[in-house]
Design a protein around this motif. Structure first.
Motif, PDB file in Angstrom:
ATOM      1  N   GLN A 265       0.839  -1.186   0.000  1.00  0.00           N
ATOM      2  CA  GLN A 265       0.000   0.000   0.000  1.00  0.00           C
ATOM      3  C   GLN A 265       0.883   1.248   0.000  1.00  0.00           C
ATOM      4  N   TRP A 266       0.321   2.347  -0.491  1.00  0.00           N
ATOM      5  CA  TRP A 266       1.024   3.621  -0.535  1.00  0.00           C
ATOM      6  C   TRP A 266       0.744   4.405   0.747  1.00  0.00           C
ATOM      7  N   ILE A 267       1.825   4.822   1.434  1.00  0.00           N
ATOM      8  CA  ILE A 267       1.725   5.574   2.677  1.00  0.00           C
ATOM      9  C   ILE A 267       2.316   6.968   2.457  1.00  0.00           C
ATOM     10  N   LYS A 268       1.558   7.997   2.814  1.00  0.00           N
ATOM     11  CA  LYS A 268       2.028   9.371   2.633  1.00  0.00           C
ATOM     12  C   LYS A 268       3.169   9.678   3.588  1.00  0.00           C
ATOM     13  N   VAL A 269       4.227  10.341   3.079  1.00  0.00           N
ATOM     14  CA  VAL A 269       5.370  10.743   3.905  1.00  0.00           C
ATOM     15  C   VAL A 269       5.504  12.253   3.853  1.00  0.00           C
ATOM     16  N   ARG A 270       5.999  12.833   4.948  1.00  0.00           N
ATOM     17  CA  ARG A 270       6.132  14.288   5.040  1.00  0.00           C
ATOM     18  C   ARG A 270       7.471  14.799   4.535  1.00  0.00           C
ATOM     19  N   GLY A 271       8.472  13.942   4.529  1.00  0.00           N
ATOM     20  CA  GLY A 271       9.797  14.371   4.101  1.00  0.00           C
ATOM     21  C   GLY A 271      10.606  13.189   3.602  1.00  0.00           C
ATOM     22  N   ILE A 272      11.800  13.461   3.077  1.00  0.00           N
ATOM     23  CA  ILE A 272      12.660  12.421   2.513  1.00  0.00           C
ATOM     24  C   ILE A 272      14.024  12.405   3.180  1.00  0.00           C
ATOM     25  N   GLY A 273      14.163  13.077   4.345  1.00  0.00           N
ATOM     26  CA  GLY A 273      15.392  13.023   5.122  1.00  0.00           C
ATOM     27  C   GLY A 273      16.591  13.595   4.390  1.00  0.00           C
ATOM     28  N   ASP A 274      17.657  12.809   4.311  1.00  0.00           N
ATOM     29  CA  ASP A 274      18.918  13.259   3.730  1.00  0.00           C
ATOM     30  C   ASP A 274      18.909  13.262   2.209  1.00  0.00           C
ATOM     31  N   ARG A 275      17.843  12.796   1.611  1.00  0.00           N
ATOM     32  CA  ARG A 275      17.834  12.622   0.155  1.00  0.00           C
ATOM     33  C   ARG A 275      17.447  13.898  -0.596  1.00  0.00           C
ATOM     34  N   MET A 276      17.950  13.989  -1.817  1.00  0.00           N
ATOM     35  CA  MET A 276      17.565  15.028  -2.772  1.00  0.00           C
ATOM     36  C   MET A 276      16.946  14.336  -3.970  1.00  0.00           C
ATOM     37  N   LEU A 277      15.794  14.835  -4.430  1.00  0.00           N
ATOM     38  CA  LEU A 277      15.152  14.289  -5.617  1.00  0.00           C
ATOM     39  C   LEU A 277      15.413  15.195  -6.809  1.00  0.00           C
ATOM     40  N   PHE A 278      15.648  14.582  -7.973  1.00  0.00           N
ATOM     41  CA  PHE A 278      15.892  15.315  -9.211  1.00  0.00           C
ATOM     42  C   PHE A 278      14.832  14.887 -10.221  1.00  0.00           C
ATOM     43  N   LEU A 279      14.061  15.855 -10.712  1.00  0.00           N
ATOM     44  CA  LEU A 279      12.956  15.577 -11.612  1.00  0.00           C
ATOM     45  C   LEU A 279      13.170  16.288 -12.945  1.00  0.00           C
ATOM     46  N   ASP A 280      12.842  15.600 -14.048  1.00  0.00           N
ATOM     47  CA  ASP A 280      12.711  16.297 -15.327  1.00  0.00           C
ATOM     48  C   ASP A 280      11.287  16.068 -15.815  1.00  0.00           C
ATOM     49  N   TYR A 281      11.052  16.036 -17.106  1.00  0.00           N
ATOM     50  CA  TYR A 281       9.671  15.970 -17.597  1.00  0.00           C
ATOM     51  C   TYR A 281       8.963  14.689 -17.184  1.00  0.00           C
ATOM     52  N   ILE A 282       9.672  13.545 -17.274  1.00  0.00           N
ATOM     53  CA  ILE A 282       9.023  12.270 -16.984  1.00  0.00           C
ATOM     54  C   ILE A 282       9.823  11.376 -16.046  1.00  0.00           C
ATOM     55  N   ARG A 283      11.051  11.759 -15.714  1.00  0.00           N
ATOM     56  CA  ARG A 283      11.932  10.846 -15.000  1.00  0.00           C
ATOM     57  C   ARG A 283      12.405  11.464 -13.700  1.00  0.00           C
ATOM     58  N   SER A 284      12.800  10.590 -12.744  1.00  0.00           N
ATOM     59  CA  SER A 284      13.266  11.077 -11.454  1.00  0.00           C
ATOM     60  C   SER A 284      14.318  10.127 -10.892  1.00  0.00           C
ATOM     61  N   PHE A 285      15.195  10.656 -10.052  1.00  0.00           N
ATOM     62  CA  PHE A 285      16.150   9.835  -9.318  1.00  0.00           C
ATOM     63  C   PHE A 285      16.558  10.601  -8.070  1.00  0.00           C
ATOM     64  N   ALA A 286      17.321   9.946  -7.178  1.00  0.00           N
ATOM     65  CA  ALA A 286      17.653  10.553  -5.892  1.00  0.00           C
ATOM     66  C   ALA A 286      19.132  10.384  -5.583  1.00  0.00           C
ATOM     67  N   LEU A 287      19.674  11.317  -4.778  1.00  0.00           N
ATOM     68  CA  LEU A 287      21.033  11.248  -4.245  1.00  0.00           C
ATOM     69  C   LEU A 287      20.984  11.621  -2.771  1.00  0.00           C
ATOM     70  N   ARG A 288      22.021  11.227  -2.039  1.00  0.00           N
ATOM     71  CA  ARG A 288      22.146  11.632  -0.642  1.00  0.00           C
ATOM     72  C   ARG A 288      22.865  12.974  -0.552  1.00  0.00           C
ATOM     73  N   ALA A 289      22.278  13.928   0.152  1.00  0.00           N
ATOM     74  CA  ALA A 289      22.895  15.246   0.283  1.00  0.00           C
ATOM     75  C   ALA A 289      24.199  15.181   1.059  1.00  0.00           C
ATOM     76  N   SER A 290      24.315  14.231   2.002  1.00  0.00           N
ATOM     77  CA  SER A 290      25.526  14.126   2.816  1.00  0.00           C
ATOM     78  C   SER A 290      26.749  13.718   2.006  1.00  0.00           C
ATOM     79  N   ASP A 291      26.542  13.231   0.769  1.00  0.00           N
ATOM     80  CA  ASP A 291      27.672  12.876  -0.095  1.00  0.00           C
ATOM     81  C   ASP A 291      28.291  14.097  -0.764  1.00  0.00           C
ATOM     82  N   PHE A 292      27.655  15.272  -0.614  1.00  0.00           N
ATOM     83  CA  PHE A 292      28.109  16.458  -1.324  1.00  0.00           C
ATOM     84  C   PHE A 292      28.154  17.652  -0.382  1.00  0.00           C
ATOM     85  N   SER A 293      29.257  18.362  -0.423  1.00  0.00           N
ATOM     86  CA  SER A 293      29.416  19.534   0.435  1.00  0.00           C
ATOM     87  C   SER A 293      28.543  20.687  -0.063  1.00  0.00           C
ATOM     88  N   GLY A 294      27.873  21.362   0.864  1.00  0.00           N
ATOM     89  CA  GLY A 294      27.128  22.566   0.523  1.00  0.00           C
ATOM     90  C   GLY A 294      25.699  22.349   0.080  1.00  0.00           C
TER      91      GLY A 294
END
Length: 346
Positions: A265-294
């Motif tokens: 089942q799909w459960i609503k979440v309020r945040g994604i923690g340390d992750r950053m999401l990258f979206l374009d027109y139809i595609r998405s992926f994620a990275l950890r912010a802690s892997d990158f300074s700033g």
């Protein structure tokens, strides 16, 4: 200048320390400059190092079809790459540092193109199909594509091609594909259509294994735009758009796929923690912010349209505060995320 007494030449640093320092550089352009310091640093650091690398936001220059514009998140500025061989081409996504390019000709001509090295690999024309798009993660070199029948859209195909292959590996799925919300992961294909139940299909047997009920309907239209795998979790992302005479105002609702007993089942979440999401027109992926300074986590990078100036803007949305900021020094037309790759081979 000669080194003073007790000082040490930078070129004499241990190679393992040089390599460790290079892994802290978030952008490929920083690594290129790092390697240019001296021969020792160059030999200790590879431009194709597998350490985390920030994606570039790549765009066509609508005023000059010979140029590709890329935006660096770390430098917060855009640069241009001269690519006359890509004139009059349409881009359908990226994978492994390559852009899937389609030449506007008859018959259509396809290639995998690396704008940094100029390496271009011809790929067969999937002439059996009309509209299609890349849904693979841009980090992987396998290029996974979902095809939809251009005539009546009553069939769905999943197809795979790698650089150097002579033909597409094509298989039909017993799923319908209208609203292009898809995820390809570990041989499984997840498809959601207009907020209906999510179909989970096996790409080997071409059959639907299970379905997941849609999330509870909230106010307004509920139609998902993105699905992605991150940190062992599958997320379904809804975009809510309010258009004014100047801007698109966009906010997001995110659901996570959880297993309850034998069912999902799909459960609503309020945040994604340390992750950053990258979206374009139809595609998405994620990275950890802690892997990158700033950079900070719990954020979504996406584009929106500026109706006043008729251009695309790159933005960052903070899920904690609900605020959106426009990133400086970028505007473009068609655009997608690409993982830069300076390797001379595929």
């Amino acid at each position: 200048m000669a080194a003073g007494k007790g000082s040490r030449q930078w070129s004499n640093l241990p190679s393992d320390l040089i390599h460790l320092i290079s892994t802290k550089l978030p952008d490929l352009s920083d690594r290129v400059r790092f390697r240019a310091v001296c021969k020792m640093w160059k030999s200790s650091v590879s431009v194709s190092d597998p350490s985390p690398c920030l994606p570039w936001f790549v765009s066509c220059d609508r005023d000059n079809t010979d140029e590709i514009v890329y935006y660096s998140l770390s430098a917060k500025k855009a640069c241009k790459i001269h690519c006359p061989q890509q004139r009059n081409s349409f881009f359908h996504g990226t994978a492994g540092g390559f852009i899937l390019s389609c030449q506007d000709s008859s018959p259509r001509s396809f290639s995998l193109f690396n704008p940094l090295t100029g390496l271009e690999i011809s790929v067969p024309n999937p002439k059996e199909f009309g509209e299609f798009f890349v849904v693979s993660n841009p980090f992987q070199k396998d290029l996974v594509v979902i095809f939809g029948d251009a005539q009546d859209w009553d069939e769905t195909f999943v197809s795979l091609i790698r650089p150097g292959d002579e033909a597409w590996v094509i298989g039909k799925l017993d799923m319908m594909l209208y609203e292009r919300v898809c995820l390809w992961y570990d041989g499984m294909c997840y498809i959601n259509e207009y907020g209906t139940p999510t179909s989970i299909g096996d790409a080997t047997t071409r059959s639907v294994l299970s379905t997941v009920p849609p999330p509870p309907r909230e106010t307004g239209p509920l139609s998902p735009r993105y699905m992605l795998k991150t940190c062992g979790e599958i997320l379904l992302i809804f975009t809510h758009i309010s258009c004014t005479y100047k801007f698109e105002e966009i906010y997001f609702t995110i659901y996570q796929l959880n297993k309850v007993g034998e069912n999902y089942q799909w459960i609503k979440v309020r945040g994604i923690g340390d992750r950053m999401l990258f979206l374009d027109y139809i595609r998405s992926f994620a990275l950890r912010a802690s892997d990158f300074s700033g950079l900070r986590g719990n954020c979504i990078y996406f584009k929106k349209f500026d109706y006043g100036r008729l251009r695309m803007l790159l933005c960052r949305h903070d899920l904690e505060t609900g605020t959106t900021e426009v990133l400086p020094n970028f505007s473009g037309d068609w655009s997608t995320w690409m993982i830069p790759n300076l390797s001379e081979s595929n």
